[in-house]
Structure formats: structure tokens, C-alpha cells
Design a protein around this motif. Structure first.
Motif, PDB file in Angstrom:
ATOM      1  N   THR A  88       0.831  -1.211   0.000  1.00  0.00           N
ATOM      2  CA  THR A  88       0.000   0.000   0.000  1.00  0.00           C
ATOM      3  C   THR A  88       0.862   1.256   0.000  1.00  0.00           C
ATOM      4  O   THR A  88       0.632   2.189  -0.782  1.00  0.00           O
ATOM      5  CB  THR A  88      -0.929   0.001   1.223  1.00  0.00           C
ATOM      6  N   ASN A  89       1.858   1.296   0.875  1.00  0.00           N
ATOM      7  CA  ASN A  89       2.727   2.473   0.960  1.00  0.00           C
ATOM      8  C   ASN A  89       3.601   2.628  -0.287  1.00  0.00           C
ATOM      9  O   ASN A  89       3.872   3.751  -0.729  1.00  0.00           O
ATOM     10  CB  ASN A  89       3.610   2.389   2.201  1.00  0.00           C
ATOM     11  N   LEU A  90       4.041   1.502  -0.838  1.00  0.00           N
ATOM     12  CA  LEU A  90       4.876   1.555  -2.041  1.00  0.00           C
ATOM     13  C   LEU A  90       4.085   2.127  -3.217  1.00  0.00           C
ATOM     14  O   LEU A  90       4.589   2.979  -3.962  1.00  0.00           O
ATOM     15  CB  LEU A  90       5.389   0.158  -2.381  1.00  0.00           C
ATOM     16  N   ILE A  91       2.868   1.684  -3.388  1.00  0.00           N
ATOM     17  CA  ILE A  91       2.018   2.207  -4.463  1.00  0.00           C
ATOM     18  C   ILE A  91       1.791   3.702  -4.272  1.00  0.00           C
ATOM     19  O   ILE A  91       1.878   4.493  -5.222  1.00  0.00           O
ATOM     20  CB  ILE A  91       0.678   1.449  -4.504  1.00  0.00           C
ATOM     21  N   GLY A  92       1.514   4.116  -3.030  1.00  0.00           N
ATOM     22  CA  GLY A  92       1.310   5.529  -2.754  1.00  0.00           C
ATOM     23  C   GLY A  92       2.559   6.355  -3.024  1.00  0.00           C
ATOM     24  O   GLY A  92       2.483   7.461  -3.567  1.00  0.00           O
ATOM     25  N   GLU A  93       3.719   5.816  -2.638  1.00  0.00           N
ATOM     26  CA  GLU A  93       4.968   6.550  -2.842  1.00  0.00           C
ATOM     27  C   GLU A  93       5.275   6.722  -4.332  1.00  0.00           C
ATOM     28  O   GLU A  93       5.712   7.796  -4.770  1.00  0.00           O
ATOM     29  CB  GLU A  93       6.112   5.810  -2.143  1.00  0.00           C
ATOM     30  N   ILE A  94       5.049   5.675  -5.110  1.00  0.00           N
ATOM     31  CA  ILE A  94       5.302   5.766  -6.555  1.00  0.00           C
ATOM     32  C   ILE A  94       4.344   6.757  -7.209  1.00  0.00           C
ATOM     33  O   ILE A  94       4.742   7.588  -8.033  1.00  0.00           O
ATOM     34  CB  ILE A  94       5.173   4.381  -7.200  1.00  0.00           C
ATOM     35  N   ALA A  95       3.057   6.688  -6.841  1.00  0.00           N
ATOM     36  CA  ALA A  95       2.072   7.600  -7.432  1.00  0.00           C
ATOM     37  C   ALA A  95       2.391   9.050  -7.084  1.00  0.00           C
ATOM     38  O   ALA A  95       2.319   9.940  -7.944  1.00  0.00           O
ATOM     39  CB  ALA A  95       0.671   7.231  -6.957  1.00  0.00           C
ATOM     40  N   ASN A  96       2.752   9.319  -5.823  1.00  0.00           N
ATOM     41  CA  ASN A  96       3.087  10.685  -5.424  1.00  0.00           C
ATOM     42  C   ASN A  96       4.313  11.196  -6.171  1.00  0.00           C
ATOM     43  O   ASN A  96       4.348  12.348  -6.620  1.00  0.00           O
ATOM     44  CB  ASN A  96       3.328  10.748  -3.918  1.00  0.00           C
ATOM     45  N   SER A  97       5.333  10.357  -6.323  1.00  0.00           N
ATOM     46  CA  SER A  97       6.540  10.768  -7.048  1.00  0.00           C
ATOM     47  C   SER A  97       6.235  10.990  -8.525  1.00  0.00           C
ATOM     48  O   SER A  97       6.799  11.897  -9.152  1.00  0.00           O
ATOM     49  CB  SER A  97       7.637   9.710  -6.889  1.00  0.00           C
ATOM     50  N   TYR A  98       5.365  10.167  -9.072  1.00  0.00           N
ATOM     51  CA  TYR A  98       4.999  10.317 -10.489  1.00  0.00           C
ATOM     52  C   TYR A  98       4.293  11.652 -10.722  1.00  0.00           C
ATOM     53  O   TYR A  98       4.610  12.370 -11.686  1.00  0.00           O
ATOM     54  CB  TYR A  98       4.100   9.153 -10.898  1.00  0.00           C
ATOM     55  N   TYR A  99       3.332  11.988  -9.852  1.00  0.00           N
ATOM     56  CA  TYR A  99       2.629  13.262  -9.997  1.00  0.00           C
ATOM     57  C   TYR A  99       3.559  14.443  -9.720  1.00  0.00           C
ATOM     58  O   TYR A  99       3.408  15.511 -10.327  1.00  0.00           O
ATOM     59  CB  TYR A  99       1.417  13.302  -9.068  1.00  0.00           C
ATOM     60  N   GLU A 100       4.509  14.258  -8.815  1.00  0.00           N
ATOM     61  CA  GLU A 100       5.490  15.313  -8.576  1.00  0.00           C
ATOM     62  C   GLU A 100       6.334  15.544  -9.827  1.00  0.00           C
ATOM     63  O   GLU A 100       6.648  16.690 -10.179  1.00  0.00           O
ATOM     64  CB  GLU A 100       6.387  14.946  -7.400  1.00  0.00           C
ATOM     65  N   LEU A 101       6.697  14.467 -10.514  1.00  0.00           N
ATOM     66  CA  LEU A 101       7.484  14.586 -11.743  1.00  0.00           C
ATOM     67  C   LEU A 101       6.696  15.330 -12.821  1.00  0.00           C
ATOM     68  O   LEU A 101       7.242  16.193 -13.529  1.00  0.00           O
ATOM     69  CB  LEU A 101       7.870  13.190 -12.232  1.00  0.00           C
ATOM     70  N   MET A 102       5.422  15.029 -12.940  1.00  0.00           N
ATOM     71  CA  MET A 102       4.581  15.728 -13.902  1.00  0.00           C
ATOM     72  C   MET A 102       4.455  17.208 -13.547  1.00  0.00           C
ATOM     73  O   MET A 102       4.477  18.082 -14.435  1.00  0.00           O
ATOM     74  CB  MET A 102       3.199  15.071 -13.968  1.00  0.00           C
ATOM     75  N   ALA A 103       4.333  17.506 -12.260  1.00  0.00           N
ATOM     76  CA  ALA A 103       4.239  18.901 -11.827  1.00  0.00           C
ATOM     77  C   ALA A 103       5.529  19.648 -12.133  1.00  0.00           C
ATOM     78  O   ALA A 103       5.497  20.804 -12.590  1.00  0.00           O
ATOM     79  CB  ALA A 103       3.931  18.958 -10.328  1.00  0.00           C
ATOM     80  N   LEU A 104       6.659  19.011 -11.905  1.00  0.00           N
ATOM     81  CA  LEU A 104       7.944  19.651 -12.199  1.00  0.00           C
ATOM     82  C   LEU A 104       8.088  19.931 -13.697  1.00  0.00           C
ATOM     83  O   LEU A 104       8.627  20.977 -14.098  1.00  0.00           O
ATOM     84  CB  LEU A 104       9.092  18.753 -11.713  1.00  0.00           C
ATOM     85  N   ASP A 105       7.620  19.001 -14.529  1.00  0.00           N
ATOM     86  CA  ASP A 105       7.661  19.222 -15.973  1.00  0.00           C
ATOM     87  C   ASP A 105       6.852  20.464 -16.348  1.00  0.00           C
ATOM     88  O   ASP A 105       7.280  21.272 -17.190  1.00  0.00           O
ATOM     89  CB  ASP A 105       7.108  18.002 -16.716  1.00  0.00           C
TER      90      ASP A 105
END
Length: 476
Positions: free
Chosen positions: A180-197
Motif C-alpha cells: 500500500t505504501n509503495l504504491i502511494g509513494e510511486i504515485a506521489n513521485s509520479y505526480y510530482e514529476l509531472m508537476a515539475l515538468d
């Protein structure tokens, strides 16, 4: 005479040990409190997104591919799987302890007794058969099947085995919580990457706008309409904006590498569709009712299983106060000459039983029992803390979803107004009806507001991820 005394004493020892054991077992067992609020505020809908599979909850194909890769290759998750395998073997070990131990044994040896000992004098004066004395030294050959078994009268071994089984199940729930935490961590990092772009794209576009504005200011300075001060201020703002892009680019590299690490692979770029980031909409999230957390949150189930195991540990520790019964036996052949080994007269049969009761050295047993009781109380508090933490987590994330939705709406209106102000200020500046400082200030405010809008969108997406994690979704 001595044997009769022993036989008469054993029941007394058994009874005294049992009474002393019962006298010690007076500690009350602390029970857990499972009561939770009925609802999260005014909503009473029992439907919850925690029951959704993560592939349905996250619709982005690139994100789904990242999560799928992480569930197969993440090192921490694989380490946890090996820890679960260790717990499984512990269950097998505990199960074997209350079953009989059976050994096949064969051996040979030689023995030389002293002349002036009981056995030595018997061997010296005795005969194996008429006219034939015992060999000196005396060989010994033996083979047979031997067994030993501790009779689990007080269920000490069985309770230990059940406790190990519960800890194995708790380990599996721990793995689910990690998922559960791993999925959440990956999703949060993915959205952070999109925001940075998106922030980098905003900066690049502003650099182009500010470069064009600087050229206009320089032309006006050459026409003696502005001073060098205006040129310096525009150029300084351009350099400041240019510098921002390098910080953003570094964050993009670090976030990409973090996602690669979570997926168990070396950095090689992260596919994403960042251009659609601001267009992502959040559907209404169904959170259900708090009592569902007890079934959906893997960490709560893990704490509950640990608590059940701690209670069994108390029962196993309590059994140490009572007598233990051990039975040993064997059947085989034994002879001083290998040629006689399989002779029917060389057959041996052995059967013995031991009754061992703690009578003097009870301090260690009492300490073990007290420690088991303390660990059970500790497990109760840990279970209650886990439930409380889960409820607070859901309430916080639910509030976050609502507040960031309103914040994004307000910030969007601010960005629209400031973008209109940029156009107006540039038009007024060209017609000499506005000071260049107004243009600089308006451009800076517009840039900051657009960057903040992307940041709010990222937090909004994090709220979507975190509410799913807080409700216990992702592991199923």
C-alpha cells in the motif's frame, strides 16, 4: 525403599507445583478498545474506494506500468517476502516441537572399566557363558530406533506453534501494508514529476517572454526613452527566472531516479504525459465508514494478529509453572560382538518417563511470564494506536482533498486575472502610460501564481493518492 519414596513423592511434587503455578497466575489480561466514530463527518455511505483495485483507481497507463514493475522488482518488498518465508519456517519448527522425535541410531564403541569399581569387579569375576569371561576392553555394538516425546499436557508447545502461525500471518499483513505504501509513494513521485515538468515549461515560456521584453527595453533605452536602470532591472529578472530552471531540472533528475530506484531498475528515463497534468480531474471519493478500517487497513490487521500472538505467549509462559512430562523409548539390538548383534537375545527395549516440576528456580519462569504479560499490554496499546492513527490519517486526507479543490479553483481565477494584467501592463508600458516597474511586478506575480497553481494541483493529486492509502487500498 528409595524407589518407593520416589514414587510417593512424585504426586506431591506434581500437586505442589500446580498449586504454586496457579497462585502466580493472577494477573488480569488487558483487553483492547475497538470503538471508532460512526462516520467521517456527515457522510454515512458505506461504499469505499479502498475496495478498488489499484489498476482501476489509477487510470494513467504509465503510472500503472511503474507500479506493476515495482511490485515485481522492488528490493525492500522482496526482502520482506524473505522475512515472511522465515516466519513460515518458524511455524514448521514450532509444529515439530510437539511431535515425537524419532531417530535411527547405529554405533560401535569400546569400554574399559577400572578394576576397583563396581562394574570392573563384576566384569572381572563374571562370565558371559561357562568358561568364557567378558572381553577386556569390552566392545559394544548397537543399532535401533529411538524416540522421545514431550507430552504437551498444558498446551505450551501448541500455543507456541499457534503464536508463530499468527506472527506469520502478521508478516503477510505487514507485506500488504508495505505494498500500500509503495504504491502511494510511486504515485506521489509520479505526480510530482509531472508537476515539475509543467513548472519547467512555465519557466521556459516566461524566459522567452522576458527575453523579448528585455529587447524592447534596450531599444527604448537607445531611443533615450528609458535609462540603463530599467535595462538592468529587466535583465536581472530574466537571469533570476533563468536560474529557476536549473533548480527544477535538478529536481526532475532526482525524482526520476527515485522512481527508478522504487521500481528496482537503474535510471533510464520515466515515460509520462505531463502536458495533461492540469486537465486531470478528481472524481468524488467515497470513503465509507470508520469501522471498515479494521478490515481494510493491513497495518491494523497486522497489529491485531500480533496481539493475538502475544496472548498465546502468555499461555505458553504460564505453562512453564506446571510439571512437564517427557517420554523416551527405543527398540534395537546391542551386543559386545558384531556376530551376536542380530541375535534375538541381543534385542533391547527401553522405555522411560520423566516428570519435571519447577520447585526452586522459579524466578526465571516468573520473569518470563511477566515479560510475556508486559508484551501483551504493549501489543494492546500498539493496536489501539494503529486504529487511532488510521482514523486521523483518513480525516486529514479527506480534509486535504476538499481544501485543495477549493484552493485550486481560487488560484486558477488569480492566474487568469494576472495574465490579463500582464497584457494590460505591457500595452500601457508601450504607450508610456505605465512604469516599467509595474510591468516587472506583474510578470513576477503571474509567474509565481502559475507555479503555485501547479503546486496546488500536485498536492491535490497527492490527496487523491493519500486518501486511497489511508483507507487501506492498494494491497488487494
Amino acid at each position: 525403599m528409595i524407589r518407593q519414596i520416589i514414587y510417593k513423592t512424585l504426586p506431591v511434587v506434581f500437586i505442589l507445583s500446580s498449586l504454586l503455578g496457579c497462585k502466580t497466575l493472577q494477573r488480569p489480561i488487558k483487553t483492547e478498545n475497538k470503538v471508532v466514530p460512526l462516520t467521517y463527518g456527515s457522510s454515512q455511505d458505506s461504499t469505499t474506494v479502498a475496495r478498488m483495485n489499484w489498476k482501476e483507481y489509477f487510470s494513467d497507463a504509465n503510472l500503472v506500468a511503474l507500479i506493476d514493475s515495482a511490485l515485481k522488482r522492488n528490493q525492500e518488498l522482496n526482502i520482506t517476502l524473505q522475512e515472511i518465508e522465515i516466519l513460515r519456517n518458524e511455524v514448521r519448527t514450532r509444529r515439530g516441537e510437539y511431535l515425537p522425535f524419532v531417530d535411527v541410531r547405529a554405533g560401535a564403541g569400546v569400554e574399559k572399566e577400572g578394576r576397583y569399581t563396581r562394574h570392573g569387579s563384576v566384569d572381572e569375576n563374571g562370565e558371559i557363558m561357562p568358561g568364557k569371561r567378558f572381553p577386556d576392553p569390552l566392545p559394544n555394538y548397537e543399532m535401533g530406533v529411538f524416540a522421545s516425546w514431550e507430552v504437551d499436557v498444558w498446551k505450551k508447545l501448541r500455543n507456541s506453534k499457534k503464536a508463530a502461525a499468527l506472527r506469520y500471518l502478521a508478516g503477510r499483513e505487514g507485506r500488504n501494508f508495505l505494498v500500500t505504501n509503495l504504491i502511494g509513494e510511486i504515485a506521489n513521485s509520479y505526480y510530482e514529476l509531472m508537476a515539475l515538468d509543467n513548472q519547467l515549461d512555465i519557466i521556459v515560456k516566461n524566459i522567452a517572454i522576458q527575453t523579448n521584453a528585455l529587447q524592447i527595453v534596450r531599444q527604448q533605452k537607445e531611443a533615450a526613452k528609458l535609462t540603463q536602470l530599467a535595462v538592468n532591472r529587466f535583465e536581472a529578472q530574466l537571469l533570476n527566472t533563468t536560474n529557476l530552471q536549473y533548480e527544477i531540472r535538478q529536481k526532475i533528475v532526482e525524482t526520476e531516479n527515485e522512481l527508478s530506484f522504487l521500481t528496482g531498475s537503474f535510471p533510464n528515463g520515466i515515460p509520462r504525459s505531463s502536458i495533461q497534468f492540469n486537465d486531470i480531474t478528481l472524481d468524488s471519493l467515497r470513503v465509507g465508514i470508520p469501522s471498515q478500517l479494521l478490515a481494510n487497513r493491513a497495518d491494523i490487521r497486522q497489529a491485531e494478529l500480533e496481539l493475538s500472538a502475544a496472548r498465546l505467549d502468555i499461555k505458553a509462559a504460564r505453562a512453564n509453572f506446571f510439571p512437564s512430562v517427557r517420554i523416551e523409548g527405543g527398540v534395537g539390538f546391542q551386543a559386545f560382538n558384531a556376530s551376536y548383534l542380530l541375535n534375538p537375545e541381543s534385542m533391547l527395549f527401553r522405555m522411560a518417563g520423566d516428570l519435571v516440576a519447577p520447585l526452586v528456580n522459579r524466578n526465571a519462569i516468573i520473569a518470563q511470564y511477566n515479560s510475556a504479560t508486559a508484551r501483551q499490554v504493549q501489543a494492546v496499546y500498539d493496536y489501539e494506536r494503529t486504529i487511532l492513527n488510521a482514523y486521523v490519517d483518513v480525516v486529514n486526507q479527506l480534509s486535504s482533498v476538499q481544501n485543495f479543490a477549493k484552493s485550486y479553483e481560487a488560484k486558477s481565477r488569480e492566474v487568469d486575472i494576472l495574465m490579463q494584467s500582464v497584457v494590460i501592463s505591457n500595452s500601457l508600458f508601450r504607450s508610456a502610460r505605465a512604469d516599467y516597474l509595474e510591468v516587472l511586478l506583474t510578470q513576477r506575480e503571474a509567474l509565481e501564481s502559475k507555479m503555485e497553481l501547479v503546486e496546488i494541483k500536485r498536492r491535490q493529486m497527492n490527496s487523491k493518492v493519500n486518501i486511497y492509502r489511508a483507507l487501506g487500498g492498494g494491497w488487494n
